[in-house]
Design an enzyme around this catalytic site. Structure first.
Site, PDB file in Angstrom:
ATOM      1  N   GLY A  31       0.798  -1.221   0.000  1.00 23.36           N
ATOM      2  CA  GLY A  31       0.000   0.000   0.000  1.00 23.36           C
ATOM      3  C   GLY A  31       0.827   1.266   0.000  1.00 23.36           C
ATOM      4  O   GLY A  31       2.017   1.253  -0.295  1.00 23.36           O
ATOM      5  N   LEU A  33       0.376   3.648  -2.168  1.00 24.95           N
ATOM      6  CA  LEU A  33       0.778   3.462  -3.568  1.00 24.95           C
ATOM      7  C   LEU A  33       1.428   4.696  -4.173  1.00 24.95           C
ATOM      8  O   LEU A  33       1.047   5.828  -3.875  1.00 24.95           O
ATOM      9  CB  LEU A  33      -0.455   3.084  -4.395  1.00 24.95           C
ATOM     10  CG  LEU A  33      -1.220   1.853  -3.906  1.00 24.95           C
ATOM     11  CD1 LEU A  33      -2.439   1.608  -4.796  1.00 24.95           C
ATOM     12  CD2 LEU A  33      -0.328   0.616  -3.887  1.00 24.95           C
ATOM     13  N   HIS A  37       4.040   1.416  -8.206  1.00 23.98           N
ATOM     14  CA  HIS A  37       2.998   0.378  -8.111  1.00 23.98           C
ATOM     15  C   HIS A  37       2.018   0.488  -9.276  1.00 23.98           C
ATOM     16  O   HIS A  37       1.588  -0.508  -9.845  1.00 23.98           O
ATOM     17  CB  HIS A  37       2.188   0.545  -6.818  1.00 23.98           C
ATOM     18  CG  HIS A  37       2.982   0.425  -5.561  1.00 23.98           C
ATOM     19  ND1 HIS A  37       3.187   1.490  -4.703  1.00 23.98           N
ATOM     20  CD2 HIS A  37       3.604  -0.630  -5.011  1.00 23.98           C
ATOM     21  CE1 HIS A  37       3.898   1.089  -3.671  1.00 23.98           C
ATOM     22  NE2 HIS A  37       4.176  -0.203  -3.823  1.00 23.98           N
TER      23      HIS A  37
END
Ligand code: PAF
Length: 286
Positions: A31, A33, A37
């Protein structure tokens, strides 16, 4: 985009996709991001029918005193970005669902981990390999996407897939950088204003090292000295600056074949890693 939090829900959805003969691209993340990503999601979306992204800050890959609790989290923002980038499924399980009760088995990585980040983060890659084995069994991906900023992680995953006969194609994707060359990372938010100005020197140092190799230097120590001399002009403290065969991560007396020039630099609150992978044979041919 479907958002699932339970392993059982994900298993049912994946069973449906597989019965329909759809290909699945998997992007595992912790996470917070960033573009790195999202590039993986975009690529996965071009190459597969369905893209599954996981967001899970995996407790077993953090050592004592590391930043598990402080690791940045922002699920609302992440869900919006994942959907915009083309994810079809966002899977955000809880630690108690991923690690139900006392564990019977954990994966132990035997090679490619005694150098670079693995040397100072003992047990880290065992945690990564264990959680990825769980995710691969849940998601049953056709392809799994990893950024080359964590090139050692990609090398470990390559070994995991090979040794355990997993029917998954590993797609390793080039590092996404800020305009000034700094590798994008969730940990960049920890840099002070002054450190943020200095941090691009890391990639500049690696590029200088790569240039030396391009110009014919084959002694690893000479290349590493060039890299460390440049980084020492910043306020960051070098954790390592090393050169190895890639993906084996074994030392070389004379540089040849595919090599990785990698470093980790500790700033006040952020430990930054970066690398350049160089295929010397290819360079010599061109
Ligand atoms: O690279 C990461 O974010 C993590 O190591 C991964 C691959 C999601 C496993 O927890």
């Amino acid at each position: 985009m479907k958002q699932l939090t339970e392993t059982q829900q994900l298993k049912e959805l994946i069973a449906q996709y597989r019965s329909e003969g759809r290909t699945i691209g998997f992007v595992p993340t912790m996470g917070f991001l960033h573009e790195g990503h999202l590039t993986l999601v975009e690529k996965a979306s071009k190459e597969n029918d369905i893209v599954v992204m996981s967001i899970f800050v995996n407790p077993t890959q953090f050592g004592p005193g590391e930043d598990y609790e402080a690791y940045p989290r922002d699920l609302k923002r992440d869900a919006r970005l994942a959907e915009q980038a083309g994810a079809d499924v966002l899977f955000t399980p809880s630690p108690s669902d991923m690690y139900k009760g006392e564990q019977n088995v954990a994966v132990q990585v035997k090679r490619r981990t005694d150098v670079l980040c693995g040397a100072s983060r003992v047990g880290h890659f065992d945690g990564v390999a264990t959680v990825l084995t769980k995710f691969f069994n849940l998601v049953k991906p056709t392809r799994a996407y990893f950024g080359l900023k964590d090139a050692q992680q990609a090398a470990v995953v390559d070994g995991l897939i090979e040794d355990f006969f997993m029917d998954i194609e590993l797609v390793a994707v080039d590092t996404v950088r800020e305009e000034d060359g700094l590798a994008k990372s969730s940990r960049n938010v920890y840099l002070t204003e002054q450190e943020r100005k200095e941090a691009p020197m890391i990639y500049k140092a690696l590029q200088q090292g790569a240039e030396l190799i391009k110009d014919g230097e084959r002694n690893p120590e000479t290349v590493i000295k060039t890299v460390t001399d440049i980084i020492e002009n910043t306020s960051g403290v070098i954790d390592y600056a090393e050169l190895y065969a890639y993906p084996e991560l074994t030392p070389l007396k004379t540089l040849n074949g595919k090599v990785i020039l990698a470093c980790a630099v500790q700033f006040s609150k952020a430990r930054l890693i970066d690398n350049i992978i160089i295929d010397i044979d290819e360079w010599e041919r061109s």
